[in-house]
Write an enzyme that holds these catalytic residues in place. Sequence first.
Site, short mmCIF file in Angstrom:
data_model
loop_
_atom_site.label_atom_id
_atom_site.label_comp_id
_atom_site.label_asym_id
_atom_site.label_seq_id
_atom_site.Cartn_x
_atom_site.Cartn_y
_atom_site.Cartn_z
N ARG A 144 0.84 -1.19 0.00
CA ARG A 144 0.00 0.00 0.00
C ARG A 144 0.87 1.24 0.00
O ARG A 144 1.89 1.31 0.69
CB ARG A 144 -0.93 0.01 1.23
CG ARG A 144 -2.08 -0.99 1.14
CD ARG A 144 -3.07 -0.57 0.07
NE ARG A 144 -4.18 -1.50 -0.11
CZ ARG A 144 -4.24 -2.42 -1.06
NH1 ARG A 144 -3.24 -2.58 -1.90
NH2 ARG A 144 -5.30 -3.20 -1.17
N HIS A 192 1.03 -0.50 -10.31
CA HIS A 192 0.03 -1.24 -9.53
C HIS A 192 -0.42 -2.50 -10.27
O HIS A 192 -1.61 -2.71 -10.53
CB HIS A 192 -1.17 -0.36 -9.20
CG HIS A 192 -1.93 -0.84 -7.99
ND1 HIS A 192 -2.57 0.01 -7.11
CD2 HIS A 192 -2.14 -2.10 -7.49
CE1 HIS A 192 -3.14 -0.69 -6.15
NE2 HIS A 192 -2.89 -1.98 -6.35
#
Length: 311
Positions: free
Chosen positions: A226, A274
């Site tokens: 994250r 990502h």
Amino acid sequence: MVVALYAGAVATADVWMPALARAFAEAGLAVDLVRPGDVPPEAVEYIVYAPSGPVTDFAPYTQAKAVLGLWAGVERVVGNPTLTQPLCRMVDEGLERGMVEWVAGQVLRAHLGLDRFIGRHTPHWEQVAPPLAPERSVVVLGLGALGAAAVWMLVTLGFRVTGWSRSPKAIEGATCLSGAEGLEAALARAEILVTILPNTPETTGLLNARTLALLPRGAVILNPGRGNLIDDEALLAALDAGQVAQATLDVFRTEPLPAEHPYWRHPRVTVSPHVAAETRPASAAKVIAENIRRGEAGEPFLNRVDRARGY
């Protein structure tokens, strides 16, 4: 007939809905898969959900037995005050395999020093062999399903692996630490640091100027977890000072990463967009089907979120 609402991204409905329908059929489930507006909210028994979808108010879904997430992360929904139904996050074979492969590839890239050779077009014959895996200390922060799978792979490759989590865990072949003291001990041995932590108040800014200084000088950081975990300014300063030799980052506080962000231009940063752990519809749909089967059978749901812990 069970009524399940597809509340994922509208743009990907044509991919997800057939995958879900196939998974329901293969599981022998009679499921009426609907879109928002097809039936009254009170008729919905399960919500197949993604934060990118159209549902933000769960209050009208008074008969919903569970909200079944399509994403591994739940930080954008876990605090929603209208969400009173059980919430399950996505952990599936495809997502887990994607994370394991990304981590293994990036750890080996750092361990073998492959960046020294990639893109070189001038003669430079430096015949220096890298250390072997048992001579390299790799630390994984976060020992949930994805972190544990990554640890297992790294142990299999022969690395000296340490895992850290908030609560005590045990993984064969790895040293597992926990708590504040365990975190400092883990960071102090992290020649290669992999972070697979959830987005919670406790993890925000966990890698900051103080904690980055605990790393062995010249450590490599890999973050497929994250973006909130890292204090960006502190990491850039550590890179400039040589405390951190290289960082490969797959997640960011703002996504897509803004074009003006210094990470794009820093010579010791690799930006990965990502992609480390993407949800694959074919495998994820089977997890949704299994959770509906469990709900109808009165069995515990898979991957149910602990609201107090935020994951």
